[in-house]
Design an enzyme around this catalytic site. Structure first.
Site, PDB file in Angstrom:
ATOM      1  N   PHE A  15       0.695  -1.227   0.035  1.00 48.36           N
ATOM      2  CA  PHE A  15       0.126   0.039   0.000  1.00 48.36           C
ATOM      3  C   PHE A  15       0.994   1.279  -0.041  1.00 48.36           C
ATOM      4  CE2 PHE A  15      -1.126   2.853   3.488  1.00 48.36           C
ATOM      5  CZ  PHE A  15      -2.428   3.629   2.890  1.00 48.36           C
ATOM      6  N   LYS A  64       9.657  -6.472  10.737  1.00 55.77           N
ATOM      7  CA  LYS A  64       9.441  -5.580  11.766  1.00 55.77           C
ATOM      8  C   LYS A  64      10.029  -5.630  13.186  1.00 55.77           C
ATOM      9  CE  LYS A  64       4.505  -4.006  10.586  1.00 55.77           C
ATOM     10  NZ  LYS A  64       3.441  -3.705  10.736  1.00 55.77           N
ATOM     11  N   ASN A  85       8.080  -0.083  12.753  1.00 62.52           N
ATOM     12  CA  ASN A  85       7.440  -0.267  11.461  1.00 62.52           C
ATOM     13  C   ASN A  85       7.905   1.150  10.779  1.00 62.52           C
ATOM     14  OD1 ASN A  85       5.560   1.510  12.995  1.00 62.52           O
ATOM     15  ND2 ASN A  85       4.053   1.241  11.441  1.00 62.52           N
ATOM     16  N   ASP A 100       2.294   1.703  14.231  1.00 65.48           N
ATOM     17  CA  ASP A 100       0.894   0.995  14.198  1.00 65.48           C
ATOM     18  C   ASP A 100       0.053   0.881  15.421  1.00 65.48           C
ATOM     19  OD1 ASP A 100       1.593  -0.537  11.748  1.00 65.48           O
ATOM     20  OD2 ASP A 100       2.686  -2.104  12.528  1.00 65.48           O
ATOM     21  N   GLY A 125       1.152 -12.084  17.195  1.00 73.85           N
ATOM     22  CA  GLY A 125       2.381 -11.742  16.495  1.00 73.85           C
ATOM     23  C   GLY A 125       2.551 -10.373  17.029  1.00 73.85           C
ATOM     24  N   TYR A 205      -6.516  -5.053   5.363  1.00 68.41           N
ATOM     25  CA  TYR A 205      -7.558  -4.013   4.648  1.00 68.41           C
ATOM     26  C   TYR A 205      -7.818  -4.747   3.238  1.00 68.41           C
ATOM     27  CZ  TYR A 205      -2.511  -3.454   3.677  1.00 68.41           C
ATOM     28  OH  TYR A 205      -1.243  -3.959   3.372  1.00 68.41           O
TER      29      TYR A 205
HETATM   30  P1  NAP Z   1       2.544 -12.249  11.773  1.00 71.16           P
HETATM   31  O1  NAP Z   1       3.306 -12.025  13.003  1.00 71.16           O
HETATM   32  O2  NAP Z   1       2.640 -12.860  10.573  1.00 71.16           O
HETATM   33  O3  NAP Z   1       1.084 -13.072  12.287  1.00 71.16           O
HETATM   34  C1  NAP Z   1       0.309 -12.740  13.492  1.00 71.16           C
HETATM   35  C2  NAP Z   1      -0.201 -13.927  14.330  1.00 71.16           C
HETATM   36  O4  NAP Z   1      -1.229 -14.495  13.640  1.00 71.16           O
HETATM   37  C3  NAP Z   1       0.733 -15.105  14.603  1.00 71.16           C
HETATM   38  O5  NAP Z   1       1.870 -14.667  15.446  1.00 71.16           O
HETATM   39  C4  NAP Z   1      -0.032 -16.185  14.805  1.00 71.16           C
HETATM   40  O6  NAP Z   1      -0.424 -16.256  16.110  1.00 71.16           O
HETATM   41  C5  NAP Z   1      -1.487 -15.917  13.912  1.00 71.16           C
HETATM   42  N1  NAP Z   1      -1.299 -16.596  12.748  1.00 71.16           N
HETATM   43  C6  NAP Z   1      -0.378 -16.647  11.866  1.00 71.16           C
HETATM   44  N2  NAP Z   1      -1.105 -17.459  10.594  1.00 71.16           N
HETATM   45  C7  NAP Z   1      -2.072 -18.202  11.268  1.00 71.16           C
HETATM   46  C8  NAP Z   1      -2.784 -18.974  10.828  1.00 71.16           C
HETATM   47  N3  NAP Z   1      -2.682 -19.670   9.476  1.00 71.16           N
HETATM   48  N4  NAP Z   1      -4.017 -19.470  11.530  1.00 71.16           N
HETATM   49  C9  NAP Z   1      -4.204 -19.035  12.520  1.00 71.16           C
HETATM   50  N5  NAP Z   1      -3.357 -18.087  13.216  1.00 71.16           N
HETATM   51  C10 NAP Z   1      -2.328 -17.828  12.389  1.00 71.16           C
HETATM   52  O7  NAP Z   1       1.881 -11.065  11.413  1.00 71.16           O
HETATM   53  P2  NAP Z   1       1.723  -9.526  12.093  1.00 71.16           P
HETATM   54  O8  NAP Z   1       3.055  -8.745  11.396  1.00 71.16           O
HETATM   55  O9  NAP Z   1       1.381  -9.542  13.375  1.00 71.16           O
HETATM   56  O10 NAP Z   1       0.272  -8.880  11.218  1.00 71.16           O
HETATM   57  C11 NAP Z   1      -0.867  -9.401  11.317  1.00 71.16           C
HETATM   58  C12 NAP Z   1      -1.808  -9.136  10.522  1.00 71.16           C
HETATM   59  O11 NAP Z   1      -2.189  -7.771  10.647  1.00 71.16           O
HETATM   60  C13 NAP Z   1      -1.257  -9.120   8.983  1.00 71.16           C
HETATM   61  O12 NAP Z   1      -2.579  -9.690   8.116  1.00 71.16           O
HETATM   62  C14 NAP Z   1      -0.932  -7.661   8.416  1.00 71.16           C
HETATM   63  O13 NAP Z   1      -1.287  -7.505   7.123  1.00 71.16           O
HETATM   64  C15 NAP Z   1      -1.961  -6.991   9.470  1.00 71.16           C
HETATM   65  N6  NAP Z   1      -1.357  -5.624   9.690  1.00 71.16           N
HETATM   66  C16 NAP Z   1      -2.263  -4.393   9.294  1.00 71.16           C
HETATM   67  C17 NAP Z   1      -1.931  -3.155   9.601  1.00 71.16           C
HETATM   68  C18 NAP Z   1      -2.658  -2.076   9.252  1.00 71.16           C
HETATM   69  O14 NAP Z   1      -2.336  -1.002   9.396  1.00 71.16           O
HETATM   70  N7  NAP Z   1      -3.889  -2.263   8.883  1.00 71.16           N
HETATM   71  C19 NAP Z   1      -0.550  -2.978  10.420  1.00 71.16           C
HETATM   72  C20 NAP Z   1       0.065  -4.387  10.998  1.00 71.16           C
HETATM   73  C21 NAP Z   1      -0.314  -5.586  10.403  1.00 71.16           C
HETATM   74  P3  NAP Z   1      -0.269 -17.488  16.982  1.00 71.16           P
HETATM   75  O15 NAP Z   1       0.972 -18.335  16.722  1.00 71.16           O
HETATM   76  O16 NAP Z   1      -0.162 -17.203  18.531  1.00 71.16           O
HETATM   77  O17 NAP Z   1      -1.629 -18.293  16.794  1.00 71.16           O
END
Ligand code: NAP
Length: 244
Positions: A15, A64, A85, A100, A125, A205
């Protein structure tokens, strides 16, 4: 010309470049915004050498947390959240920030209602830590739901029955489940227990309405996606690069 950019691994659908290029165009700001795909966070130093006019970077998945070991300074917020970030570069010195949590706080605030003293946060995460950092000062206790993590405030998906959903009115999805292209997937919770008193917030999003939000809406819940969060965190990064 000042250069800004995004650090990540695979950035084709990101984005930030579109957002900042449009901002520069409409405000007649003479800057460049580039995507920098790195194989490892340790390539940051080589990037700084090859782009001497780099003033600021956004950081996305999967760097990150990994990028923190390669920075000169880290803000107290980013340290506590455990994720950076935004990087500000001043005379070659790199300072890590997290915006964030501000994006999340400012985008969810208008939707919070009485009875939302607890939140179920799906996923553990980096984004979930920013969510907790934002919710705590608002008096909202975070209970995590995880596939594997354990602890007094962390539950498994099997623990989340209809009673739990009936009791907790705020549910935040911080997992990537349901993100494009896997748009038919959704976190495994009992959606039938969701009511019009619930608020479902998805950090995703793309798509604008995930299956998680769709199922919440069908039950009458208020639903919010991650688009405003994304815009607010980007604007806050711009402020950090330019005003502080
Ligand atoms: P991440 O570390 O890759 O994943 C977050 C957590 O989700 C993991 O620690 C895991 O927790 C769980 N997870 C991952 N894959 C999974 C699966 N297949 N099934 C069930 N649980 C699963 O990502 P992140 O950086 O925290 O970001 C998470 C999401 O937020 C992403 O989609 C990202 O695009 C979004 N985001 C959006 C914004 C925004 O501004 N809108 C900002 C930041 C992030 P467990 O192992 O404890 O289950």
């Amino acid at each position: 010309m000042e250069v800004y950019g995004l650090l990540g691994k695979s950035l084709k659908h990101s984005f930030s470049k579109k957002y900042f290029e449009e901002k520069f165009r409409s405000n007649k700001i003479d800057c460049r915004y580039e995507n920098f795909e790195l194989e490892s966070a340790s390539e940051l130093h080589a990037l700084l050498k090859s782009e001497p006019n780099l003033k600021g970077l956004n950081v996305t998945i999967p760097y990150k947390t990994a990028i923190m070991a390669h920075l000169d300074e880290i803000s107290p917020e980013a340290k506590e959240i455990g994720a950076v970030n935004t990087i500000k570069i001043v005379n070659g010195k790199t300072i890590g920030h997290n915006t964030d949590w501000i994006g999340f706080r400012d985008s969810i605030k208008p939707f919070l209602a009485l009875g939302m003293e607890k939140a179920l946060v799906l996923g553990t995460g980096g984004a979930s830590k920013a969510v907790e950092y934002a919710l705590k000062p608002l008096g909202i206790e975070v209970l995590y739901v995880s596939r594997t993590a354990t602890g007094s405030n962390c539950f498994s998906y099997q623990d989340i029955n209809s009673n739990a959903i009936g009791f907790i009115k705020l549910i935040v999805n911080t997992t990537p489940i349901g993100m494009f292209p896997e748009i038919v997937d959704c976190p495994n919770i009992p959606y039938e227990a969701i009511t019009p008193q619930h608020l479902l917030y998805d950090l995703i999003y793309n798509p604008a309405e995930t299956e998680f939000l769709k199922k919440g809406k069908e039950q009458g819940a208020i639903t919010v996606n991650g688009h405003s969060m994304l815009k607010i965190q980007a604007e806050r990064s711009w402020e950090i690069w330019n005003k502080e």
